[in-house]
Design a protein around this motif. Sequence first.
Motif, PDB file in Angstrom:
ATOM      1  N   SER A 314       0.840  -1.196   0.000  1.00  0.00           N
ATOM      2  CA  SER A 314       0.000   0.000   0.000  1.00  0.00           C
ATOM      3  C   SER A 314       0.873   1.243   0.000  1.00  0.00           C
ATOM      4  O   SER A 314       2.103   1.179  -0.033  1.00  0.00           O
ATOM      5  N   GLY A 315       0.202   2.397   0.033  1.00  0.00           N
ATOM      6  CA  GLY A 315       0.913   3.659   0.008  1.00  0.00           C
ATOM      7  C   GLY A 315       1.226   4.082  -1.416  1.00  0.00           C
ATOM      8  O   GLY A 315       0.846   3.435  -2.385  1.00  0.00           O
ATOM      9  N   ALA A 316       1.930   5.177  -1.533  1.00  0.00           N
ATOM     10  CA  ALA A 316       2.257   5.724  -2.851  1.00  0.00           C
ATOM     11  C   ALA A 316       3.597   5.185  -3.331  1.00  0.00           C
ATOM     12  O   ALA A 316       4.442   4.752  -2.535  1.00  0.00           O
ATOM     13  N   LEU A 317       3.772   5.209  -4.648  1.00  0.00           N
ATOM     14  CA  LEU A 317       5.073   4.886  -5.205  1.00  0.00           C
ATOM     15  C   LEU A 317       6.006   6.043  -4.862  1.00  0.00           C
ATOM     16  O   LEU A 317       5.784   7.177  -5.297  1.00  0.00           O
ATOM     17  N   PRO A 318       7.042   5.802  -4.057  1.00  0.00           N
ATOM     18  CA  PRO A 318       7.852   6.925  -3.548  1.00  0.00           C
ATOM     19  C   PRO A 318       8.621   7.617  -4.665  1.00  0.00           C
ATOM     20  O   PRO A 318       9.029   7.005  -5.656  1.00  0.00           O
ATOM     21  N   SER A 319       8.836   8.900  -4.468  1.00  0.00           N
ATOM     22  CA  SER A 319       9.555   9.676  -5.481  1.00  0.00           C
ATOM     23  C   SER A 319      11.021   9.281  -5.558  1.00  0.00           C
ATOM     24  O   SER A 319      11.661   9.465  -6.583  1.00  0.00           O
ATOM     25  N   TRP A 320      11.557   8.725  -4.447  1.00  0.00           N
ATOM     26  CA  TRP A 320      12.964   8.352  -4.471  1.00  0.00           C
ATOM     27  C   TRP A 320      13.240   7.171  -5.392  1.00  0.00           C
ATOM     28  O   TRP A 320      14.404   6.802  -5.619  1.00  0.00           O
ATOM     29  N   VAL A 321      12.190   6.557  -5.956  1.00  0.00           N
ATOM     30  CA  VAL A 321      12.419   5.454  -6.879  1.00  0.00           C
ATOM     31  C   VAL A 321      13.264   5.921  -8.059  1.00  0.00           C
ATOM     32  O   VAL A 321      13.975   5.130  -8.687  1.00  0.00           O
ATOM     33  N   GLY A 322      13.211   7.226  -8.359  1.00  0.00           N
ATOM     34  CA  GLY A 322      14.021   7.755  -9.443  1.00  0.00           C
ATOM     35  C   GLY A 322      15.509   7.716  -9.157  1.00  0.00           C
ATOM     36  O   GLY A 322      16.313   7.964 -10.067  1.00  0.00           O
ATOM     37  N   ASN A 323      15.912   7.434  -7.901  1.00  0.00           N
ATOM     38  CA  ASN A 323      17.334   7.367  -7.555  1.00  0.00           C
ATOM     39  C   ASN A 323      17.951   6.020  -7.880  1.00  0.00           C
ATOM     40  O   ASN A 323      19.172   5.869  -7.790  1.00  0.00           O
ATOM     41  N   LEU A 324      17.132   5.029  -8.218  1.00  0.00           N
ATOM     42  CA  LEU A 324      17.651   3.683  -8.506  1.00  0.00           C
ATOM     43  C   LEU A 324      18.183   3.681  -9.937  1.00  0.00           C
ATOM     44  O   LEU A 324      17.568   3.157 -10.858  1.00  0.00           O
ATOM     45  N   SER A 325      19.338   4.240 -10.109  1.00  0.00           N
ATOM     46  CA  SER A 325      19.863   4.528 -11.446  1.00  0.00           C
ATOM     47  C   SER A 325      20.135   3.277 -12.267  1.00  0.00           C
ATOM     48  O   SER A 325      20.166   3.356 -13.496  1.00  0.00           O
ATOM     49  N   SER A 326      20.340   2.130 -11.636  1.00  0.00           N
ATOM     50  CA  SER A 326      20.634   0.904 -12.381  1.00  0.00           C
ATOM     51  C   SER A 326      19.390   0.087 -12.690  1.00  0.00           C
ATOM     52  O   SER A 326      19.485  -0.950 -13.361  1.00  0.00           O
ATOM     53  N   LEU A 327      18.233   0.536 -12.207  1.00  0.00           N
ATOM     54  CA  LEU A 327      17.020  -0.271 -12.323  1.00  0.00           C
ATOM     55  C   LEU A 327      16.614  -0.452 -13.785  1.00  0.00           C
ATOM     56  O   LEU A 327      16.461   0.506 -14.534  1.00  0.00           O
ATOM     57  N   GLU A 328      16.409  -1.723 -14.179  1.00  0.00           N
ATOM     58  CA  GLU A 328      15.966  -2.059 -15.531  1.00  0.00           C
ATOM     59  C   GLU A 328      14.568  -2.667 -15.548  1.00  0.00           C
ATOM     60  O   GLU A 328      13.844  -2.514 -16.535  1.00  0.00           O
ATOM     61  N   ASN A 329      14.183  -3.375 -14.483  1.00  0.00           N
ATOM     62  CA  ASN A 329      12.891  -4.055 -14.431  1.00  0.00           C
ATOM     63  C   ASN A 329      12.209  -3.748 -13.110  1.00  0.00           C
ATOM     64  O   ASN A 329      12.776  -4.018 -12.043  1.00  0.00           O
ATOM     65  N   MET A 330      10.999  -3.209 -13.172  1.00  0.00           N
ATOM     66  CA  MET A 330      10.226  -2.944 -11.950  1.00  0.00           C
ATOM     67  C   MET A 330       8.798  -3.428 -12.175  1.00  0.00           C
ATOM     68  O   MET A 330       8.103  -2.963 -13.077  1.00  0.00           O
ATOM     69  N   ASP A 331       8.376  -4.389 -11.360  1.00  0.00           N
ATOM     70  CA  ASP A 331       7.028  -4.941 -11.450  1.00  0.00           C
ATOM     71  C   ASP A 331       6.393  -4.903 -10.065  1.00  0.00           C
ATOM     72  O   ASP A 331       6.738  -5.692  -9.186  1.00  0.00           O
ATOM     73  N   LEU A 332       5.466  -3.957  -9.882  1.00  0.00           N
ATOM     74  CA  LEU A 332       4.728  -3.819  -8.625  1.00  0.00           C
ATOM     75  C   LEU A 332       3.232  -3.950  -8.887  1.00  0.00           C
ATOM     76  O   LEU A 332       2.404  -3.442  -8.126  1.00  0.00           O
ATOM     77  N   SER A 333       2.854  -4.644  -9.930  1.00  0.00           N
ATOM     78  CA  SER A 333       1.450  -4.779 -10.294  1.00  0.00           C
ATOM     79  C   SER A 333       0.710  -5.657  -9.292  1.00  0.00           C
ATOM     80  O   SER A 333       1.306  -6.433  -8.541  1.00  0.00           O
ATOM     81  N   GLY A 334      -0.625  -5.518  -9.278  1.00  0.00           N
ATOM     82  CA  GLY A 334      -1.441  -6.359  -8.414  1.00  0.00           C
ATOM     83  C   GLY A 334      -1.295  -6.060  -6.942  1.00  0.00           C
ATOM     84  O   GLY A 334      -1.309  -6.975  -6.118  1.00  0.00           O
ATOM     85  N   ASN A 335      -1.140  -4.796  -6.578  1.00  0.00           N
ATOM     86  CA  ASN A 335      -1.069  -4.400  -5.182  1.00  0.00           C
ATOM     87  C   ASN A 335      -2.149  -3.355  -4.903  1.00  0.00           C
ATOM     88  O   ASN A 335      -3.150  -3.279  -5.613  1.00  0.00           O
ATOM     89  N   LYS A 336      -1.953  -2.550  -3.868  1.00  0.00           N
ATOM     90  CA  LYS A 336      -2.902  -1.495  -3.514  1.00  0.00           C
ATOM     91  C   LYS A 336      -2.213  -0.139  -3.489  1.00  0.00           C
ATOM     92  O   LYS A 336      -2.570   0.740  -2.705  1.00  0.00           O
ATOM     93  N   LEU A 337      -1.237   0.030  -4.372  1.00  0.00           N
ATOM     94  CA  LEU A 337      -0.533   1.302  -4.444  1.00  0.00           C
ATOM     95  C   LEU A 337      -1.475   2.391  -4.927  1.00  0.00           C
ATOM     96  O   LEU A 337      -2.337   2.147  -5.783  1.00  0.00           O
ATOM     97  N   GLU A 338      -1.306   3.585  -4.408  1.00  0.00           N
ATOM     98  CA  GLU A 338      -2.218   4.684  -4.730  1.00  0.00           C
ATOM     99  C   GLU A 338      -1.425   5.956  -4.992  1.00  0.00           C
ATOM    100  O   GLU A 338      -0.189   5.955  -5.034  1.00  0.00           O
ATOM    101  N   GLY A 339      -2.158   7.043  -5.181  1.00  0.00           N
ATOM    102  CA  GLY A 339      -1.501   8.310  -5.446  1.00  0.00           C
ATOM    103  C   GLY A 339      -1.066   8.444  -6.895  1.00  0.00           C
ATOM    104  O   GLY A 339      -1.400   7.615  -7.744  1.00  0.00           O
ATOM    105  N   ASN A 340      -0.315   9.500  -7.187  1.00  0.00           N
ATOM    106  CA  ASN A 340       0.137   9.782  -8.543  1.00  0.00           C
ATOM    107  C   ASN A 340       1.463   9.089  -8.846  1.00  0.00           C
ATOM    108  O   ASN A 340       2.229   8.778  -7.930  1.00  0.00           O
ATOM    109  N   LEU A 341       1.711   8.891 -10.128  1.00  0.00           N
ATOM    110  CA  LEU A 341       3.021   8.414 -10.540  1.00  0.00           C
ATOM    111  C   LEU A 341       4.006   9.576 -10.423  1.00  0.00           C
ATOM    112  O   LEU A 341       3.780  10.649 -10.984  1.00  0.00           O
ATOM    113  N   PRO A 342       5.110   9.392  -9.697  1.00  0.00           N
ATOM    114  CA  PRO A 342       6.053  10.506  -9.539  1.00  0.00           C
ATOM    115  C   PRO A 342       6.774  10.800 -10.855  1.00  0.00           C
ATOM    116  O   PRO A 342       7.130   9.886 -11.604  1.00  0.00           O
TER     117      PRO A 342
END
Length: 1014
Positions: A314-342
């Motif tokens: 739950s909760g929002a997708l945090p804005s600090w996710v943009g700091n994961l400079s090496s990230l190539e694959n992110m799958d957080l589907s099927g949860n209860k995340l809310e708020g805006n996409l940062p």
Amino acid sequence: MAYLPKASSPVPYPLLPLLSILLVLSSLSVAADVQLNDDVLGLIVFKSGLVDTSSYLSSWNEDNDSPCSWNFVTCDPRSGKVTEVSLDGLGLSGKIGRGLEKLQHLRALFLAGNAFTGSNVLSPSLSLPSSLQRLDLGRNRISGRIPSSLVNMSSVRFLDLSENAFSGPLPDDFFMSCSSLQFLSLAGNSLEGPIPSTLSGCSFLNGLNLSHNHFSGDPGFASGLWSLHRLRFLDLSDNQLSGLVPVGVSMIHNMKELYLQGNHLSGSLPNDLGLCPHLTTVDFSNNQLDGPIPESIQQLGSLVTLRASNNLLSGALPSWVGNLSSLENMDLSGNKLEGNLPSSIGNLRSLKFLALSDNVIDGSIPTALAYSSMLSKIRLRGNRLVGSIPGGLFDLGLEEIDFSHNGLVGSIPSGSSRLFETLQLMDLSRNDLTGDIPAELGLASNLRYLNLSWNGFQSAVPPEIGYLHNLTVLDLRNNELQGMIPRDMCSSGGRLAILQLDGNRLTGPIPPEIGNCASLYLLSLSHNNLTGPIPGSIARLSDLKILKLEFNELTGEVPQELGRLENLLAVNISYNSLIGRLPTSGIFPSLDRSALQGNLGICSPLLTEPCKMNVPKPLVLDPYAYGNPNGDHKHRERDPSFSSRRHRMFLSVSAIIAISAALLIASGVVVISLLNASARRRLAFVDAALESMCSSSSRSGNLSTGKLVLFDTKASPDGINNPQSLLNKASEIGEGAFGTVYKVPLGVPERIVAVKRLVTSNIVQFQEEFDREVRTLGKARHPNLILLKGYYWTPQLQLLVTEYAPNGSLHSRLHDREPSMPPLPWQTRFNIVLGTAKGLAHLHHSYRPPIVHYNLKPSNILLDENLNPKISDFGLARLLTKLDRHVMNNRFQCAPGYVAPELACQSLRVNEKCDVYGFGMMVMEVVTGRRAVEYGEDSVVILSDHVRVMLERGNVVECVDRGMGEYPEDEVLPVLKLGMVCTSQVPSSRPSMAEVVQILQVIKTPLPTRCETH
């Protein structure tokens, strides 16, 4: 050497003990002239136990002084001793014998990817050389317990037993002597029970793979696991581990890859996860984890893959996710995340795969996302996104775009040439998009799946789409598309398998070129304004399974050649202007009335409309047209009576045409009036039906006056004094083949009942017959049958009052359950299967004639407050007119896949075996958790065929629904096979329901004692 067999023929198993004795004797020999090379002797004895059908080991000859020249053998160049035997993927079978014991310098033995099968592959007395460091037996079919010969091998550093059929728990001493072990894989077996705590003794372990087993217990076994400081790779995925993820992950300082997906883990993600600085991959998908995403993850500068889909985060997708400079694959589907996409998500310049589907994210798609220039797959399905699609995204080299099930508006952005070179899938369905469908989509040569359905597109179907030779699914349903169906829809001769254009405003004829779509198995053009005949070229679509043409303006006869379509499962041609005879073969003789009704004059005993044949008028030749033999041609012209007769003939033909036209117009007016009246009646059903029911306060009286009759004399309806208050409380809870069901409070004190409003068009219209049949059904009482409490009858309205089941239908619990509702465990599923079988057996064997359900499927299996099954709608076919008792339900109305094959033949009478078939299909749904028929992106999966194929391949375990958690295979697999027997194509091969109950009671075994979790 005469006592040893030639290399060309394997030694029979009875000679193996003798060879072992000779092997020992040879080792005691001191005579140099008879002493054999130990490596030669060991390998020849080892070969004698193998079955080498392809003669890969033909170079292994006992006459050689050294094996170093043999294929697949490696020797130390200095000592000449065998150090490695590599026999991967040679199709070998047989046994692994004691000859290997002679190879005292063997360091590596590779036998992966062969055909070793059974529990006797490894000799119980086999003692592998103490020099052995690498042993690979993966990808075979070795079964039974892991033999003791593979335990306590203190020298082994690499051990791979993956993808076999080992079962049972790991021996307690499995890790007692693992001080040298660096990599261990037991993945893809059937091992169970807890993971031994002695694992902590493997202090040099840096790779551990126990995935795809049945290990259970709390992952906190791991007070020892987290102490393995050298561990770099840990895979415990797809087991049955439960409980909290223990704190202490950070103790494994060198961890690079962590896989815990597919378990039953709960609680939150570990807060110290970010203290493992070398982590590149983290996967917690398919668990029950909740809470927010830990902030410590932002410290993982090397993180490449982050997966936590299908949890309860739950909760929002945090804005600090943009700091994961090496990230190539992110799958957080099927949860209860809310708020805006940062907007910071655009900082992920290495991001290739982004999946945030099925959350509650709102707001717009940030334009900054287009800065992730490496992005190839983006899935935002099933959120609450609004606004337009950022045009910059369509300048990227995207392979997949899935923005379906949102609230996006505007038009589809113009795409770049880069996009059209890479795009393979685009799903923008169920939004509020408008404008034209871009013709440039025809440039996307790799596009396989295009779904723009349920939007507001108003253009014509771009003919350029027909040039997409890789396209398999085209879904443009429920838009406002206009114009004609392009003739070039399959001009590329491509792979189009699903074509859905229904629910638009398309006009003109169905192009004959539709027959060029050779791969089609679903063609749906219903609810348009199509005219002209049904093209006979459709008969060329040999793979066609579903044909939907209803609610158009098609004319003429149904082409007889369509009867040659052997794979056709469902057809609907209702509400057109078709006439004439139906094809006499294929599915057409078994079509239900609802698939044919509303036409101009189709010839069928199921229809009350007049039959119109497309027969040409007889050709009448004027005997005087070319003169007569007597030369009276001019005399005929001068005959005054001829002109009069010709005039009267002209008047008669004109009159006939005028009368026919008038009748046709009048019939159309009447039909339209009836349809409008029917629609008005449907809209006002609750008011009309319940007000009529509630206006009575007596169980007796003349039935024709509309009195409520309750069979239980204690269940007086006298509490119904205020119809309006009851109307306000009534709510619709379902709709089936026989009518609509409402939840209604009845009486004082209030008791909840279910009221079914029957479809009156086919119900018997004589009150005495209706009363007799309903009372017969009311006497059918069994714990697994819905109790029929009473009825209401008038010639215009018939209601049934039944018991109310608070937990809904089996269908909804299997396929439409809320995310917060846990899947049904096996014990509950078995009870549902057994209870349903008992209920059907009661209907079949306790009444003469038997009560046949006719329409058994999961939506007609209701669940009470204790999840006990109760069969509903049983015997309602007895209330139908005789005309409708032979062909019960159109294949569109019945659940696809539940129609017994013999129903395709009208001459066969429906009997109990049809219920057995439906029961078998229900069993397969319960065990697999899948629908009877599933429509994928480019395929249709028929469950019974899928299970049958998997059974023949020996992979039937893969069919079982993993969502139900732990289950005993000795119950689940026999129940699944019973479902296959019940769906036999030959009715006489199906068991009776009494036999089914007996078989289920034999299958039932006590649940095994579960090991306590730690």
